[in-house]
Design an enzyme around this catalytic site. Structure first.
Site, short mmCIF file in Angstrom:
data_model
loop_
_atom_site.label_atom_id
_atom_site.label_comp_id
_atom_site.label_asym_id
_atom_site.label_seq_id
_atom_site.Cartn_x
_atom_site.Cartn_y
_atom_site.Cartn_z
N LEU A 58 0.86 -1.19 0.00
CA LEU A 58 0.00 0.00 0.00
C LEU A 58 0.89 1.23 0.00
O LEU A 58 1.09 1.90 1.02
CB LEU A 58 -0.91 -0.01 1.23
N GLU A 60 1.44 4.13 -2.91
CA GLU A 60 1.19 4.63 -4.27
C GLU A 60 2.42 5.27 -4.89
O GLU A 60 2.69 5.11 -6.09
CB GLU A 60 0.02 5.61 -4.26
N PHE A 83 -8.39 3.86 -5.42
CA PHE A 83 -9.45 4.89 -5.43
C PHE A 83 -8.82 6.23 -5.78
O PHE A 83 -7.65 6.49 -5.49
CB PHE A 83 -10.15 4.99 -4.07
N ASP A 84 -9.64 7.11 -6.36
CA ASP A 84 -9.18 8.43 -6.79
C ASP A 84 -8.44 9.20 -5.70
O ASP A 84 -7.40 9.80 -5.93
CB ASP A 84 -10.37 9.25 -7.30
N GLY A 85 -8.97 9.19 -4.48
CA GLY A 85 -8.36 9.95 -3.40
C GLY A 85 -7.05 9.39 -2.92
O GLY A 85 -6.34 10.04 -2.14
N TYR A 88 -2.91 10.85 -4.43
CA TYR A 88 -2.09 12.00 -4.05
C TYR A 88 -0.73 11.64 -3.46
O TYR A 88 0.24 12.38 -3.68
CB TYR A 88 -2.89 12.91 -3.11
N PRO A 89 -0.55 10.52 -2.75
CA PRO A 89 0.81 10.15 -2.37
C PRO A 89 1.74 9.93 -3.57
O PRO A 89 2.96 10.02 -3.43
CB PRO A 89 0.62 8.85 -1.57
N HIS A 129 -12.87 8.61 -1.37
CA HIS A 129 -13.25 7.57 -2.31
C HIS A 129 -14.16 8.08 -3.44
O HIS A 129 -14.69 7.28 -4.20
CB HIS A 129 -13.98 6.43 -1.58
#
Length: 325
Positions: A58, A60, A83-85, A88-89, A129
């Site tokens: 986990l 990204e 998921f879209d949110g 950002y990482p 999400h």
């Protein structure tokens, strides 16, 4: 002919791309044995092996960083962001490395990476999400940004994105994964990837949408037809680069344009489309270009999300205002 949901069509598109090129590899969280949260990669690890369908930690940023290394070594990695949110990482890797590598190397290096992102709301999910981050990536030179609105486009566009030599952000409207079906003929030749398309002809106003809101626009056009009003609907399909030739041709005929998307209204794709229409079609416009979008707030709790998302009523209200102007 096969009847498929969007989820199954994307799965079939990945399968065909992997069968056609053994350099295509998939990376993501839970995409192997589980087949992904939305089951888009279901069965692919079993058929192609753990070396081509990789379950990742986990992390990204690490997933995208690994994809960069694979692409530089000649592979065509397809990354799934769960998921879209969660994207950002990985944002630093995407905008500082993925988007800039070809320019940084003077065109010597290419990064044929596809980053698949389930996006948008309407599924009753919790925070992080239901985001719509398309404008942030479209604002970054070096990235291509596309989105499908139906199973047939999902099948073909994903394969075309994988075959493309530049990085592509591939946005998938998650609320359509299992809610609609379409007949798919794999023998047909697809249209170009970076092209918008008229999906319903009309004469009184032009509705411009993409991804999940194409179905909203089509439903609004159906309801308007019952009242004697003819609305044209255009599916943008490609956000960066924008293909505005069909949009301009349509607006010159109808004289009115309404842009519909889920993302926040301010500084969004709708603003860019509205500005371009004004520049190209100023003397043809009978009314200002209007936008029907998400509000300028964080995405709300699931129990009120349908008050936030663009609806048929909100679209028809904008049409009424444009016609009455």
């Amino acid at each position: 002919m096969t009847t498929l949901t969007l989820a199954k069509a994307l799965n079939a598109g990945l399968r065909r791309a992997m069968e056609g090129d053994d350099k295509v590899v998939l990376l993501g969280e839970d995409i192997g044995r589980l087949g992904g949260v939305f089951r888009i990669t279901e069965g692919l690890q079993k058929d192609f092996g753990e070396q081509r369908v990789l379950d990742t930690p986990l992390a990204e940023s690490g997933i995208v960083g690994t994809a960069i290394g694979l692409a530089l070594r000649g592979y065509r990695p397809v990354v799934e962001i769960q998921f879209d949110g969660f994207v950002y990482p990985a944002y630093d890797q995407i905008v500082c490395q993925v988007a800039k590598m070809r320019t940084r190397s003077g065109g010597q290096w290419k990064l044929p990476i596809v980053i698949r992102i389930p996006y948008g709301g309407g599924i009753g999910a919790v925070e992080h999400h239901s985001e719509s981050p398309e404008a942030q990536f479209a604002h970054t030179p070096g990235l291509k940004v596309v989105t499908c609105s139906n199973p047939v486009d999902g099948y073909w566009m994903l394969q075309q994105a994988i075959a493309h030599d530049d990085p592509v952000i591939f946005l998938e409207p998650k609320r359509l994964y299992h809610s609609m079906k379409a007949e798919l003929d794999p023998a047909l030749e697809p249209g170009p990837l970076f092209a918008s398309r008229v999906v319903r002809s009309g004469t009184d106003a032009t509705l411009i949408a993409y991804g999940p809101t194409v179905q909203t626009a089509l439903a609004a056009a159906d309801q308007a037809a019952e009242e004697g009003r003819s609305l044209e609907v255009i599916d943008l399909r490609t956000i960066s680069p924008l293909d505005l030739a069909p949009v301009a041709a349509s607006v010159r005929r109808t004289g009115r344009a309404i842009v519909v998307h889920e993302a926040h209204v301010s500084f969004g794709v709708g603003a860019e489309v509205a500005a371009a229409i004004t520049e190209e079609c100023f003397h043809s416009l009978e009314a200002p270009v209007l936008r029907v979008c998400g509000y300028d707030t964080p995405y709300p709790l699931s129990r009120v999300e349908h008050e936030w998302l663009p609806t048929v009523d909100r679209v028809l209200d904008a049409v009424d205002r444009a016609v009455a102007f």
